[in-house]
Scaffold this motif. Structure first.
Motif, PDB file in Angstrom:
ATOM      1  N   GLU A   1       9.480   0.055 -11.236  1.00 39.93           N
ATOM      2  CA  GLU A   1      10.668   0.985 -10.821  1.00 39.93           C
ATOM      3  C   GLU A   1      10.660   1.248  -9.504  1.00 39.93           C
ATOM      4  N   ALA A   2       9.504   1.496  -8.812  1.00 38.75           N
ATOM      5  CA  ALA A   2       9.184   1.715  -7.496  1.00 38.75           C
ATOM      6  C   ALA A   2      10.026   0.485  -6.708  1.00 38.75           C
ATOM      7  N   PHE A   3       9.374  -0.560  -7.022  1.00 39.54           N
ATOM      8  CA  PHE A   3       9.928  -1.856  -6.513  1.00 39.54           C
ATOM      9  C   PHE A   3      11.517  -1.885  -6.338  1.00 39.54           C
ATOM     10  N   LEU A   4      12.221  -1.855  -7.495  1.00 40.33           N
ATOM     11  CA  LEU A   4      13.526  -1.906  -7.752  1.00 40.33           C
ATOM     12  C   LEU A   4      13.940  -0.644  -6.802  1.00 40.33           C
ATOM     13  N   ASP A   5      13.730   0.507  -6.997  1.00 38.93           N
ATOM     14  CA  ASP A   5      14.172   1.487  -5.840  1.00 38.93           C
ATOM     15  C   ASP A   5      14.200   1.086  -4.475  1.00 38.93           C
ATOM     16  N   ARG A   6      13.141   0.613  -4.015  1.00 41.84           N
ATOM     17  CA  ARG A   6      12.896  -0.058  -2.653  1.00 41.84           C
ATOM     18  C   ARG A   6      14.206  -0.919  -2.315  1.00 41.84           C
ATOM     19  N   PHE A   7      14.273  -1.824  -3.251  1.00 37.46           N
ATOM     20  CA  PHE A   7      15.636  -2.979  -3.378  1.00 37.46           C
ATOM     21  C   PHE A   7      16.686  -2.265  -3.011  1.00 37.46           C
ATOM     22  N   ASP A   8      17.025  -1.173  -3.838  1.00 37.65           N
ATOM     23  CA  ASP A   8      18.325  -0.431  -3.786  1.00 37.65           C
ATOM     24  C   ASP A   8      18.534   0.223  -2.614  1.00 37.65           C
ATOM     25  N   MET A   9      17.421   0.634  -1.816  1.00 36.63           N
ATOM     26  CA  MET A   9      17.450   1.281  -0.568  1.00 36.63           C
ATOM     27  C   MET A   9      17.843   0.363   0.418  1.00 36.63           C
ATOM     28  N   ILE A  10      17.273  -0.689   0.458  1.00 38.41           N
ATOM     29  CA  ILE A  10      17.358  -1.602   1.518  1.00 38.41           C
ATOM     30  C   ILE A  10      18.686  -2.158   1.539  1.00 38.41           C
TER      31      ILE A  10
ATOM     32  N   LYS B   1      13.347 -13.377  14.355  1.00 36.19           N
ATOM     33  CA  LYS B   1      14.052 -13.376  13.292  1.00 36.19           C
ATOM     34  C   LYS B   1      12.903 -13.603  12.053  1.00 36.19           C
ATOM     35  N   ALA B   2      11.812 -14.160  12.565  1.00 35.62           N
ATOM     36  CA  ALA B   2      10.534 -14.634  11.429  1.00 35.62           C
ATOM     37  C   ALA B   2       9.927 -13.307  11.303  1.00 35.62           C
ATOM     38  N   TYR B   3       9.797 -12.727  12.427  1.00 41.65           N
ATOM     39  CA  TYR B   3       8.892 -11.327  12.314  1.00 41.65           C
ATOM     40  C   TYR B   3       9.826 -10.146  11.597  1.00 41.65           C
ATOM     41  N   ALA B   4      11.118 -10.246  11.861  1.00 42.14           N
ATOM     42  CA  ALA B   4      11.871  -9.488  11.029  1.00 42.14           C
ATOM     43  C   ALA B   4      11.999  -9.587   9.355  1.00 42.14           C
ATOM     44  N   ARG B   5      12.064 -10.788   9.102  1.00 39.37           N
ATOM     45  CA  ARG B   5      11.740 -11.171   7.622  1.00 39.37           C
ATOM     46  C   ARG B   5      10.673 -10.601   7.023  1.00 39.37           C
ATOM     47  N   VAL B   6       9.511 -10.836   7.857  1.00 46.16           N
ATOM     48  CA  VAL B   6       8.340 -10.514   7.481  1.00 46.16           C
ATOM     49  C   VAL B   6       8.257  -8.976   7.174  1.00 46.16           C
ATOM     50  N   GLU B   7       8.881  -8.171   8.162  1.00 47.93           N
ATOM     51  CA  GLU B   7       8.842  -6.681   8.070  1.00 47.93           C
ATOM     52  C   GLU B   7       9.888  -6.322   6.925  1.00 47.93           C
ATOM     53  N   PHE B   8      10.924  -6.904   6.373  1.00 46.89           N
ATOM     54  CA  PHE B   8      11.690  -6.798   5.296  1.00 46.89           C
ATOM     55  C   PHE B   8      10.593  -7.052   4.315  1.00 46.89           C
ATOM     56  N   PHE B   9       9.983  -8.052   3.915  1.00 52.41           N
ATOM     57  CA  PHE B   9       9.249  -8.344   2.847  1.00 52.41           C
ATOM     58  C   PHE B   9       8.261  -7.309   2.578  1.00 52.41           C
TER      59      PHE B   9
ATOM     60  N   GLN C   1       9.706  -0.037   8.604  1.00 52.31           N
ATOM     61  CA  GLN C   1      10.985   0.084   7.914  1.00 52.31           C
ATOM     62  C   GLN C   1      11.847  -0.916   8.776  1.00 52.31           C
ATOM     63  N   THR C   2      12.449  -1.724   7.840  1.00 50.40           N
ATOM     64  CA  THR C   2      13.486  -2.640   8.093  1.00 50.40           C
ATOM     65  C   THR C   2      14.359  -2.355   9.131  1.00 50.40           C
ATOM     66  N   ARG C   3      14.850  -2.975  10.337  1.00 52.79           N
ATOM     67  CA  ARG C   3      15.900  -2.549  11.231  1.00 52.79           C
ATOM     68  C   ARG C   3      16.775  -3.729  11.454  1.00 52.79           C
TER      69      ARG C   3
ATOM     70  N   ALA D   1      21.327  -0.518   0.247  1.00 53.39           N
ATOM     71  CA  ALA D   1      22.305   0.526   0.518  1.00 53.39           C
ATOM     72  C   ALA D   1      21.948   0.595   2.218  1.00 53.39           C
ATOM     73  N   ALA D   2      21.189   0.417   2.786  1.00 52.04           N
ATOM     74  CA  ALA D   2      21.047   0.334   4.412  1.00 52.04           C
ATOM     75  C   ALA D   2      21.747  -0.586   4.834  1.00 52.04           C
ATOM     76  N   ILE D   3      21.860  -1.921   4.356  1.00 53.40           N
ATOM     77  CA  ILE D   3      22.614  -2.985   4.957  1.00 53.40           C
ATOM     78  C   ILE D   3      24.015  -2.697   4.811  1.00 53.40           C
ATOM     79  N   ASP D   4      24.472  -2.152   3.542  1.00 45.35           N
ATOM     80  CA  ASP D   4      25.933  -1.779   3.474  1.00 45.35           C
ATOM     81  C   ASP D   4      26.255  -0.525   4.423  1.00 45.35           C
ATOM     82  N   ALA D   5      25.149   0.128   4.835  1.00 46.17           N
ATOM     83  CA  ALA D   5      25.719   1.444   5.669  1.00 46.17           C
ATOM     84  C   ALA D   5      25.570   1.236   6.985  1.00 46.17           C
ATOM     85  N   GLY D   6      24.938  -0.126   7.405  1.00 44.92           N
ATOM     86  CA  GLY D   6      24.964  -0.373   8.689  1.00 44.92           C
ATOM     87  C   GLY D   6      23.598   0.113   9.363  1.00 44.92           C
ATOM     88  N   GLU D   7      22.748   0.663   8.537  1.00 44.27           N
ATOM     89  CA  GLU D   7      21.447   1.038   9.099  1.00 44.27           C
ATOM     90  C   GLU D   7      20.500   0.152   9.475  1.00 44.27           C
ATOM     91  N   ILE D   8      20.714  -1.007   8.944  1.00 44.48           N
ATOM     92  CA  ILE D   8      19.910  -2.114   9.162  1.00 44.48           C
ATOM     93  C   ILE D   8      21.120  -3.276   9.942  1.00 44.48           C
TER      94      ILE D   8
END
Length: 625
Positions: free
Chosen positions: A575-584, A475-483, A539-541, A586-593
């Motif tokens: 702007e690129a940072f906020l785009d990455r936030f939106d994509m992450i 879990k700790a490594y997954a949080r680092v990957e996300f961050f 990429q966060t999984r 969206a990936a949670i909502d879509a079940g990709e993460i």
């Protein structure tokens, strides 16, 4: 450069002096409205201590109070309803204090009414008369007003009782108010007395302004700084922007002169001073017993030292990692790949923005992904102070290992056909790397280099939690990957992940976040930089449910924007940072993460491929060793 405070004179810019202009390389983005939902969400999300959000005026009973605690009628307070949005005082008079009146006389009711008319809250006036029954009206007013901006009862009583002379040309009220404000801001008795004797112009209205500007949820240090900056002569809007500069920010600005600090930033690091990078500490370090300077790490781009200072938050001695600033910082290959230009590289602002993001997400505590950081001037050097992360790296810093030319693996890998495939076809390189238990195979002339994790000789016993498939470590490594993916940090070698164990539970923290927030995530890797996937974001999984829910909470995107605006320099990075936030999200909502909420789920998570998992990268060792 040594900062010297000239006694008796205020070393700050005049009220109408503009803030220092941005340098050509610093295109500062605009901050959102301070009272906007985005800013308020950010304040709520970024405050680790809920009690800090308590506004003194919220302790008043609901509904309008009509009498003091002794039954004396309370007159209308001109500041309650008529306070203007721009911070200017209402038309009602704030004069009329009856200094030196006998508290036992029948004029107590008039005195209380006069204090309320001057801006004090009735509850605080009651407390003032209870705590200082023999105090003058100037003392009682000062007591009441510093209570309103967060001073404790004991401190308010002490400051209001301390013996000070009335400054020539100023009233007792103004002298006492300025003195108590200075003491509440952290000035010593001598400094606060000098503050009264300089060009400061404190007014009761500033204290009521502080309860509403920037917003009602402001912490006590923000309120104190606001009042001090208004006394310096700053307009209300400017004071709002600069109020959140740390617990001792206003005192630092008074002691060392805003203009000198601003010039020092420009001279030392080409930085334009702004609230987000204002120094939280200015002073000398505490020398080690042997007088030697301790170097924690020295890389190709910077040196990190261990310094002991007085922690500006706790007032206690504490060790910090200190990274000195430079006018010519060097960027690494990861920064180049993520499109950070060398003339756009301000490592301090990128590191501080990363910490601000982590703080807003609640990821700087015991289960966080990084520690706190702040700018400071120590021993006449500008630099970044960082919390020393407890724990140790789970693998060594260095991955690049030369293969023995006499080995059978060398002979096999250097056959012309095989070498050509390994250099041209990533799939073949990955397959052969798996055979050797490494991350990648590289060629430099006749040499073969393997990239992989090796055990740090200083910390030989690090593999047990990996072998045991420890769920908290995964879990700790997954949080680092996300961050790392969120901030696009491109220097994630094993030495920059510090893992702490506490009763079988693990926390992984990232350090050295300078090379973050590059706008590009579509980098092209050549064979020469084929080792870089193990430094670049993965990429966060997987993500824990608590953090996933936090990311999807109302207002979090606005809070993310507020966390970096004013610290990051370039709009495209934001702007690129906020785009990455939106994509992450969206990936949670879509079940990709995959969202996991228990230890069994983490045990089942597939983290065996070092190319897609930091857990595997740091936990696997080459089989040929």
């Amino acid at each position: 450069m040594t900062f010297v405070k000239t006694p008796g004179r205020r070393q700050t810019a005049p009220a109408d002096a503009p803030l220092p202009p941005a340098s050509p390389r610093q295109e500062q983005s605009q901050s959102p409205e301070k009272n906007s939902p985005a800013a308020q969400d950010h304040v709520l999300a970024s405050t680790s201590d809920p009690s800090a959000l308590r506004n003194i005026k919220d302790e008043r009973p609901s509904g309008r109070l009509h009498t003091f605690s002794d039954g004396t009628p309370i007159p209308p307070n001109p500041f309650d309803d008529d306070f203007t949005d721009d911070g200017s005082p209402p038309a009602a008079s704030t004069s009329g204090l009856l200094s030196g009146s006998d508290p036992n006389a029948s004029g107590i009711a008039a005195r209380k009414s006069s204090l309320v008319a001057s801006g004090a809250l009735p509850a605080h006036v009651d407390e003032a008369f209870s705590s200082m029954p023999l105090g003058s009206d100037a003392q009682l007013l000062a007591f009441s007003l510093v209570l309103e901006i967060g001073a404790s009862l004991d401190d308010a009583r002490q400051y209001a009782s301390e013996d000070i002379p009335v400054v020539p040309g100023k009233s007792e009220q103004q002298t006492r108010l300025e003195y108590c404000l200075g003491r509440t801001a952290g000035l010593s008795v001598t400094e606060a007395s000098a503050f009264c004797d300089c060009e400061a112009d404190s007014d009761p209205t500033h204290f009521r302004e502080a309860t509403r500007h920037p917003d009602a949820a402001s912490t006590p240090s923000v309120k104190v700084n606001y009042c001090l900056l208004r006394a310096f002569g700053m307009e209300a809007e400017t004071a709002e922007n600069w109020a959140d500069i740390g617990p001792d920010g206003g005192a630092i600005m008074y002691r060392h002169d805003f203009r000198k600090i601003s010039a020092f930033y420009e001279d030392e690091a080409n930085l334009t001073l702004s609230p987000g990078i204002f120094p939280r500490f200015v002073g000398d370090s505490i020398p080690a017993a042997d007088g030697k300077r301790i170097v924690l790490g020295k890389g190709g781009f910077n040196q990190v030292e261990l310094l002991r200072i007085i922690d500006p938050r706790s007032g206690q001695e504490r060790n910090f990692a200190f990274k000195p600033s430079t006018k010519t910082p060097s960027i690494g290959l990861g920064a180049e790949l993520t499109d950070i230009k060398e003339d756009e590289f301000f490592p301090e602002t990128r590191n501080l923005a990363a910490v601000s993001v982590a703080r807003t997400l609640g990821l700087t505590g015991d289960d966080g992904v990084t520690g706190d950081a702040f700018m400071g001037i120590v021993d006449d050097r500008l630099g970044l102070f960082m919390e020393v992360a407890p724990g140790k790296p789970m693998a060594a810093h260095h991955y690049k290992m030369k293969l023995d030319r006499n080995s059978s693996d060398y002979a096999r890998l250097t056959k012309p056909a095989m070498k050509k495939q390994l250099m041209k076809d990533p799939a073949v390189n990955l397959a052969q790397s798996k055979i050797l238990g490494v991350h990648s195979i590289r060629f430099e002339g006749k040499d073969v280099f393997l990239t992989g994790s090796v055990t740090d000789p200083k910390n030989p016993d690090t593999l047990e939690p990996f072998r045991n498939n420890n769920p908290s470590l995964k879990k700790a490594y997954a949080r680092v990957e996300f961050f790392d993916e969120l901030i696009n940090e491109s220097d994630c070698h094993a030495g920059n992940i510090i893992v702490e164990e506490n009763n079988g539970r693990y926390c992984a923290r990232r350090i050295d976040l300078d090379q973050s927030f590059g706008p590009n995530t579509q980098y092209q890797l050549t064979h020469e930089n084929s080792f870089m996937p193990y430094y670049l974001p993965i990429q966060t999984r997987y993500l824990d449910k608590e953090l996933a829910d936090r990311l999807r909470s109302p207002g979090m995107r606005d809070a993310m924007e507020a966390a970096v605006v004013g610290t990051l320099v370039y709009i495209e990075d934001i702007e690129a940072f906020l785009d990455r936030f939106d994509m992450i999200v969206a990936a949670i909502d879509a079940g990709e993460i995959e969202v996991i909420d228990n230890d069994d789920g983490w045990r089942a998570a597939d983290m065996t491929n070092p190319r897609t998992s930091l857990f595997a990268r740091d936990g696997q060792r080459p089989t040929f060793l």
